[in-house]
Structures are given as structure tokens and as C-alpha cells.
Enzyme design. Structure first.
Site, PDB file in Angstrom:
ATOM      1  N   HIS A   1     -17.344   8.958  36.406  1.00 41.47           N
ATOM      2  CA  HIS A   1     -17.331   8.176  35.165  1.00 41.47           C
ATOM      3  C   HIS A   1     -17.466   6.704  35.564  1.00 41.47           C
ATOM      4  O   HIS A   1     -16.583   5.886  35.304  1.00 41.47           O
ATOM      5  CB  HIS A   1     -16.051   8.461  34.370  1.00 41.47           C
ATOM      6  CG  HIS A   1     -16.139   8.128  32.906  1.00 41.47           C
ATOM      7  ND1 HIS A   1     -15.872   9.032  31.904  1.00 41.47           N
ATOM      8  CD2 HIS A   1     -16.462   6.983  32.266  1.00 41.47           C
ATOM      9  CE1 HIS A   1     -16.019   8.461  30.709  1.00 41.47           C
ATOM     10  NE2 HIS A   1     -16.379   7.204  30.910  1.00 41.47           N
TER      11      HIS A   1
ATOM     12  N   GLU B   1     -22.427  10.345  31.011  1.00 37.09           N
ATOM     13  CA  GLU B   1     -23.394   9.436  30.399  1.00 37.09           C
ATOM     14  C   GLU B   1     -24.279   8.700  31.404  1.00 37.09           C
ATOM     15  O   GLU B   1     -24.229   7.470  31.514  1.00 37.09           O
ATOM     16  CB  GLU B   1     -22.663   8.389  29.533  1.00 37.09           C
ATOM     17  CG  GLU B   1     -21.853   8.993  28.414  1.00 37.09           C
ATOM     18  CD  GLU B   1     -21.270   7.940  27.477  1.00 37.09           C
ATOM     19  OE1 GLU B   1     -21.320   6.735  27.800  1.00 37.09           O
ATOM     20  OE2 GLU B   1     -20.771   8.318  26.405  1.00 37.09           O
TER      21      GLU B   1
ATOM     22  N   ASN C   1     -21.617  13.210  24.097  1.00 41.97           N
ATOM     23  CA  ASN C   1     -20.784  12.133  23.554  1.00 41.97           C
ATOM     24  C   ASN C   1     -21.546  11.488  22.411  1.00 41.97           C
ATOM     25  O   ASN C   1     -22.702  11.073  22.580  1.00 41.97           O
ATOM     26  CB  ASN C   1     -20.487  11.070  24.619  1.00 41.97           C
ATOM     27  CG  ASN C   1     -19.580  11.596  25.718  1.00 41.97           C
ATOM     28  OD1 ASN C   1     -19.090  12.720  25.652  1.00 41.97           O
ATOM     29  ND2 ASN C   1     -19.357  10.774  26.728  1.00 41.97           N
TER      30      ASN C   1
ATOM     31  N   TYR D   1     -21.278   8.622  19.216  1.00 44.15           N
ATOM     32  CA  TYR D   1     -20.586   7.527  18.525  1.00 44.15           C
ATOM     33  C   TYR D   1     -21.288   7.124  17.234  1.00 44.15           C
ATOM     34  O   TYR D   1     -20.637   6.940  16.208  1.00 44.15           O
ATOM     35  CB  TYR D   1     -20.390   6.332  19.473  1.00 44.15           C
ATOM     36  CG  TYR D   1     -19.314   6.649  20.492  1.00 44.15           C
ATOM     37  CD1 TYR D   1     -17.970   6.463  20.186  1.00 44.15           C
ATOM     38  CD2 TYR D   1     -19.629   7.226  21.718  1.00 44.15           C
ATOM     39  CE1 TYR D   1     -16.966   6.818  21.079  1.00 44.15           C
ATOM     40  CE2 TYR D   1     -18.624   7.595  22.621  1.00 44.15           C
ATOM     41  CZ  TYR D   1     -17.296   7.386  22.290  1.00 44.15           C
ATOM     42  OH  TYR D   1     -16.308   7.757  23.162  1.00 44.15           O
TER      43      TYR D   1
HETATM   44  C1  BGC Z   1     -17.761   6.114  27.478  1.00 44.01           C
HETATM   45  C2  BGC Z   1     -16.305   5.715  27.439  1.00 44.01           C
HETATM   46  C3  BGC Z   1     -16.121   4.548  26.489  1.00 44.01           C
HETATM   47  C4  BGC Z   1     -16.544   4.973  25.105  1.00 44.01           C
HETATM   48  C5  BGC Z   1     -16.375   3.909  24.026  1.00 44.01           C
HETATM   49  C6  BGC Z   1     -18.439   6.103  26.141  1.00 44.01           C
HETATM   50  O1  BGC Z   1     -19.701   5.571  26.314  1.00 44.01           O
HETATM   51  O2  BGC Z   1     -17.937   7.328  28.151  1.00 44.01           O
HETATM   52  O3  BGC Z   1     -15.898   5.410  28.738  1.00 44.01           O
HETATM   53  O4  BGC Z   1     -14.834   4.039  26.501  1.00 44.01           O
HETATM   54  O5  BGC Z   1     -17.895   5.332  25.135  1.00 44.01           O
HETATM   55  O6  BGC Z   1     -17.187   2.812  24.265  1.00 44.01           O
END
Ligand code: BGC
Length: 433
Positions: A113, A158, A280, A282
């Protein structure tokens, strides 16, 4: 069994950067360079998880999760990245794994990571093909110690973000600004992944995954130039990392550059079958035609949605769109999917009575968990969901300013206080059981 978990990463929570023979990582170096991290914060202490892990495991047991995704710090195990093994580093993860199992929480370690040993960065880091082989050696050492008890492994976290932020734009360690000349970093990470899959399996690892950061790409309009730019961005962010793993070939990269470091046989190594794909998520990304900054696309931003403290748009349906889109693109080549990170930062301030009423995070998690369930109803084989993050922690270039935790951390005292979202998730998990 569906995996409900929380996720963290070594440099973001462990602290104890000089304890027990740990070597320096690129993040130690970077965080100590003036101007790199907001307010000069570093991960030197972070959440002091290295010493407080029993309390953190107890928090997870009370929460009722059945899995925990954490990362192993390469420089704790091999202070110079290769060569001499530091047994005290392995001992730490051994204790953590046993502690998790005793608490009924399945350990899901990620091997990389972003905290590359500085000694390997001094050899060029992931621009140097040799690092892929050192990564596999490290994977073997860890697995020989832990594979008897670890049910699921993740090789890389990532690789896109590490390449783009670390080597392309210089906002993460190692702080290089190579732009599209950083593409070898993609290939060498992917090769390292494939070699590590072999090493892990040889050492008895049961399930092996990789975690990719993915984003649904929305064209800014239906104009041809916007569509082409969105396609270029989708290639860079998503397909560059998913295609070689799942299809055994790189997508057409001509819009973004050339990948001239691929050798015969590499793609066969990279595309070895996996037991799952970690995703992942977001937010989606809205992309339009290039301006004059030299990039083949422009990020237009997304308006009309609530935003997190980071300013990221909150679009739960983007997760459904992403998962069903993966299924549509890869079909039967798509293994079971695990959402290995999803969460949001909020300006969480304790109230007068000390409680943290993070209703925004509850709404975020509720919406995204429903999106996962909808994707499953639409035929995607989703088998896990991990909240980012268990604890407020060191949020990379933002230092301690972005709080992502279900549990609030007072960084002056290291006091942990579960937020309202923790109680909400605990109740939800109780109904799921
Ligand atoms: C990462 C994390 C990070 C999170 C929020 C991801 O890209 O794996 O380490 O804290 O996003 O930014």
C-alpha cells in the site's frame, strides 16, 4: 460468506516508524520533505496502531465485522527491501493475525500500500523492473510465515493511484513528475503482482486478489472530442490496470502514450487467474476534451451532488454503475468482486458531550451498501464490502485533515471514540447476520 470489513493501511495508522528495526519507506522520506504534506504532518506516530492494535481489534470485534483489510509494511519485513529479513517485523503481523482470528475477524493483508522501502526507491523504485522480482521475494517471505492462517491476500493497492500521484504528478511519494513517462510504473507493478501471485500460491496462499481503484467515467457531453477524451481517461484509470489482469492484454494506449517495457511472457504472468478482484470506489469522474495543458483530457468535476470534506461528489449509484460496467466489459473473465474500500471524509468534531454525530457518513454508507446490493441483484457476483476506514488516520498529502474513520481518533491523546456511523454499522451488521 459475504465479507463485511473495515480497511486501513500500514503507513496511515501504524506509526512506530523506527521500532523493531523497520527500515525507511518512500513515505517517511516524502513526508519529511518541507511542503509535501499539509501542515508538515507525517506518519511518524499516526494512530500508534503498532502499539495499540489490541484495542483496535477489540473495536472491530464489537463492530461485528468478519474481515479486516490491513497492509503489511514491506520495510518492516525487509528493511532494505531485499536481503536481510527483520523477524520482529514479521512477528508483529503474526501477532495481529492471531489476534484477529481469536476475535473472529478474518485477516486480509495487502502486501503493498505504497510504502516502498527507500533503499529500493534509490534503485529507481517501480521504474526499475527488478523491483517486481523483489516484490515477489517479499511476498513469499510473508506468506511462508502467515499463509497457514490468512484466508485471503491482496497483492497491490491501487497501482493506478500510486503511478499517477506518486510518479506522474508528484503529489504522493516518491514525488516524481514524469507525467505519461511514468507508464513503466504501471507495468512493473502489474508484473510484480503476477510474480507475487505465483510466490503466494507456492507458499500455500488460499485466495489471492489485487485491488484496483476504479471510477465510472462520464463524458462532459456527447461531442466527439469529449467522448474521445473520456475514453482516453477510462483507458488510463481503469482499463490499463484491469485489462492485462483479466484479459491478458493492454488496451489501445495510443491516446496516452507508449508502453515499451513489456517483454515476452509478461502478460501471461500478469493474467494468472485470481480468486477475486478488489475494487476501491470513491466517486465517478467527468471528463471533457483537452485544454492546452498538454494532457489528453480535462477533469470537469461533478456538480449537483452532496460532497465530502474532500469535495468529492457523493454518487452512490456510481458504485452500481461501476460494478455492472465491469460485468458487462469482462463477462465471465470477471472473478468475484470485493469492494475493498469505500467511504468518505467529514469534518467530524466531537460535540459538547464528546459524541460524534456523523450523519453524513451514515447516509454515504447506507447509499453505497444499497448500491452494492442493487449490483448483486443485477447479476454481479459481489462478495465483500470494506469501509474505508476503521480509524481517522494519516490521509497522505492531506495529513490528519481528512477524517475517514468510523472511529474518531484524538491525535493528541490517541483516544478512540466510536462515531454514530460505527453504531449504525454495528446495528446494520447485526440485522445482516
Ligand atoms: C487509498 C487510501 C486512501 C483513500 C482515501 C484510497 O485511494 O487506498 O489509502 O486513504 O483512498 O483517499
Amino acid at each position: 460468506m459475504f465479507l463485511w470489513g473495515t480497511a486501513t493501511a500500514g503507513y496511515q495508522i501504524e506509526g512506530a516508524v523506527k521500532d523493531d528495526g523497520r527500515g525507511a519507506s518512500v513515505w517517511d522520506t516524502f513526508a519529511h520533505e518541507p511542503g509535501r504534506i499539509r501542515d508538515g504532518h507525517t506518519g511518524d506516530v499516526a494512530c500508534d496502531h503498532y502499539h495499540r492494535w489490541p484495542e483496535d481489534v477489540a473495536l472491530m470485534a464489537d463492530l461485528g465485522v468478519n474481515a479486516y483489510r490491513f497492509s503489511i509494511a514491506w520495510p518492516r519485513v525487509l528493511p532494505q527491501g531485499t536481503g536481510r529479513v527483520e523477524p520482529r517485523g514479521l512477528d508483529f503481523y503474526d501477532r495481529l493475525v492471531d489476534g484477529l482470528l481469536a476475535a473472529g475477524v478474518a485477516p486480509v493483508p495487502t502486501l503493498f500500500h505504497w510504502d516502498l522501502p527507500q533503499a529500493l526507491q534509490d534503485m529507481g523504485g517501480w521504474m526499475n523492473r527488478d523491483i517486481s522480482y523483489y516484490f515477489a521475494d517479499y511476498a513469499a517471505i510473508v506468506a511462508e510465515r502467515l499463509a497457514d492462517r490468512v484466508p485471503m491476500w491482496i497483492t497491490l493497492n491501487e497501482p493506478f493511484v500510486h503511478m499517477a500521484f506518486g510518479y506522474g504528478m508528484g503529489i504522493h511519494a516518491p514525488g516524481q513528475t514524469l507525467l505519461f513517462d511514468a507508464l513503466p510504473v504501471a507495468h512493473h507493478q502489474l508484473l510484480g503482482h503476477g510474480l507475487a501471485v505465483q510466490a503466494l500460491r507456492a507458499a500455500g496462499a488460499r485466495q489471492v486478489l489485487i485491488t484496483n481503484n476504479c471510477t465510472p467515467v462520464w463524458p462532459a457531453s456527447e461531442e466527439a472530442a469529449d467522448l474521445a477524451a473520456a475514453d482516453a481517461y477510462d483507458t488510463l484509470h481503469n482499463r490499463l490496470f484491469n485489462d492485462p489482469i483479466l484479459l491478458g492484454e493492454y488496451p489501445d494506449l495510443k491516446a496516452i502514450g507508449a508502453m515499451d517495457v513489456v517483454r515476452d511472457g509478461d502478460l501471461a504472468v500478469i493474467s494468472a487467474p485470481l480468486d477475486g478482484l478488489g475494487i476501491n470506489y470513491y466517486n465517478p469522474t467527468r471528463i471533457g476534451a483537452p485544454t492546452d495543458d498538454g494532457l489528453p483530457f480535462t477533469d470537469h468535476g461533478i456538480t449537483g451532488y452532496p460532497t465530502t470534506a474532500f469535495g468529492w461528489p457523493v454518487v452512490p449509484d456510481g458504485l452500481r454503475e461501476l460494478l455492472t460496467g465491469l460485468r458487462a466489459r469482462y463477462g465471465t473473465a470477471l472473478p468475484p468482486v470485493y469492494v475493498t474500500e469505500n467511504g468518505c471524509s467529514q469534518d467530524d468534531v466531537p460535540g459538547p458531550d464528546g459524541t460524534i454525530d456523523d450523519q453524513g457518513r451514515i447516509a454515504f454508507l447506507d447509499g453505497h451498501i444499497r448500491a452494492v446490493e442493487q449490483a448483486a441483484a443485477e447479476g454481479v457476483d459481489v462478495r465483500g464490502y470494506f469501509v474505508w476506514s476503521l480509524l481517522d488516520n494519516f490521509e497522505w498529502a492531506e495529513g490528519y485533515h481528512q477524517r475517514f474513520g468510523l472511529v474518531h481518533v484524538d491525535f493528541a491523546t490517541q483516544r478512540r471514540t466510536p462515531k454514530a456511523s460505527y453504531t449504525w454499522l454495528r446495528d446494520l451488521l447485526a440485522t445482516k447476520r
